[in-house]
Structures are given as C-alpha cells and as structure tokens.
Design an enzyme around this catalytic site. Sequence first.
Site, short mmCIF file in Angstrom:
data_model
loop_
_atom_site.label_atom_id
_atom_site.label_comp_id
_atom_site.label_asym_id
_atom_site.label_seq_id
_atom_site.Cartn_x
_atom_site.Cartn_y
_atom_site.Cartn_z
N ALA A 147 0.05 -2.68 -6.41
CA ALA A 147 0.89 -3.54 -5.58
C ALA A 147 2.18 -2.79 -5.30
O ALA A 147 2.61 -1.94 -6.10
CB ALA A 147 1.17 -4.87 -6.27
N SER A 148 2.81 -3.11 -4.19
CA SER A 148 3.96 -2.33 -3.75
C SER A 148 5.25 -2.67 -4.47
O SER A 148 6.09 -1.81 -4.69
CB SER A 148 4.17 -2.50 -2.24
OG SER A 148 3.04 -2.06 -1.53
#
Length: 212
Positions: A9-10
């Site tokens: 996930a960013s």
Amino acid sequence: MFVRAYLRASTDDQDASRARAQLVAFAKERGLSIAAFYAENESGAKLARPELFRLLSDSHAGDLLLIEQVDRLSRLTADDWQKLRTMIDQRQVRIVALDLPTSWMLAKPSDEFTGRVFQAINGMMLDVLAAVARKDYDDRRRRQAQGTARAKAAGLYKGRKEDAARNNGIAAMLKAGASYTQIRATFGCSPMTIAKIAKRIASAQQAAGEVA
C-alpha cells in the site's frame, strides 16, 4: 513450487494486507498454497522496498511472486523497472498478477516450450502494464500539484486533514493496552499509523512528567 505473495500500500493510512483474501482464493482455485506473505507500506515509485527485496532474497528458481495488480509491484521509472526486472529474472522467479490473465498459465505445470512461450508473453505484458502504472502515477502527481497550486493561489490550501476521531480512538485503545492486531482490526489502519500515535502518546507523557 513455492508461492510468495507481495502486498503493498502506498501510505501509512492504507492497509497493505487488503488483498490478502483475494490472493489466497486465487491460489486455492489452482491447488496452490501461499508459503509466505510480504507486506509493506511503501510507494510503488520507490525501488528500495525492504519486504520486496526480502521476498526476492528468500526465493528460489521456479518460485511464484503473486500480486494483486502489476502496479502493486511497480510504479517505477523505466530505468528502475528494468533494474527490478533484472533482479527478478536473475532469481528465476515467475510473476503472476490477478489483473494479468496471461500470467495465470505460469501458476500451473507445463512443458518447457509452453512455459517459455508464456514467460515471453508475460514479460512483454508486464513491461506494458508497468509503463501504464508509471504514467498513471505521473499524471496523478501532476494533477495533485496543479490542484494544490490553485488552492494556494486562492488561499484555500490547508494541507491534509487529520482523521482526529480515528486517531483518538487508536490512542484510547493503546492506553487501554490493546494490541496492534486488535487496533488494526478495529480501524483498518497500518502498523505505522499506530506507531505514530503511540509515539505521540509517549511524547505527551514525557512532557507531562517533566512539567510535574
């Protein structure tokens, strides 16, 4: 055949393990089991990702690297993507992505000729999707910069708003002795977000002790 799943996930506020169930279901449908999960909160535009490198280090020739989407693996520049592809190729790891049907054939046994054909096709498609993912990243960054510039010019830019209600809830659970696992299950946040709140609590307690 070892299957190693990579989850990314960013941001700290996103749950890198969100797609875990989808990957497990995909593997189960093909009679495979996932040997290990590697999850991290890092930008896909960044080559240096500890969990991804740990996955590659753990891998052996013929292992599968299972991902939800190609952009979970790369939003890299062309040069960095080629570096990553070289590392993956040197480890002789096969990439299987849920959003790349041409890669699904690599998840089942095949003769050498068929395997090489699908590997070649898959490699070309990976290059295309990696380029598309990078373009999407660059386009979003450009739009965000333009939006921020307009907001600043209009005197409306205030930065990203903190989710105070959620963070207060995390703090309350930490003070009550809840585990990170329990907090993540409640709020769907990342371990780094919880750690940030825990650090904030510790700093406040230290400051209160100094005042006392």
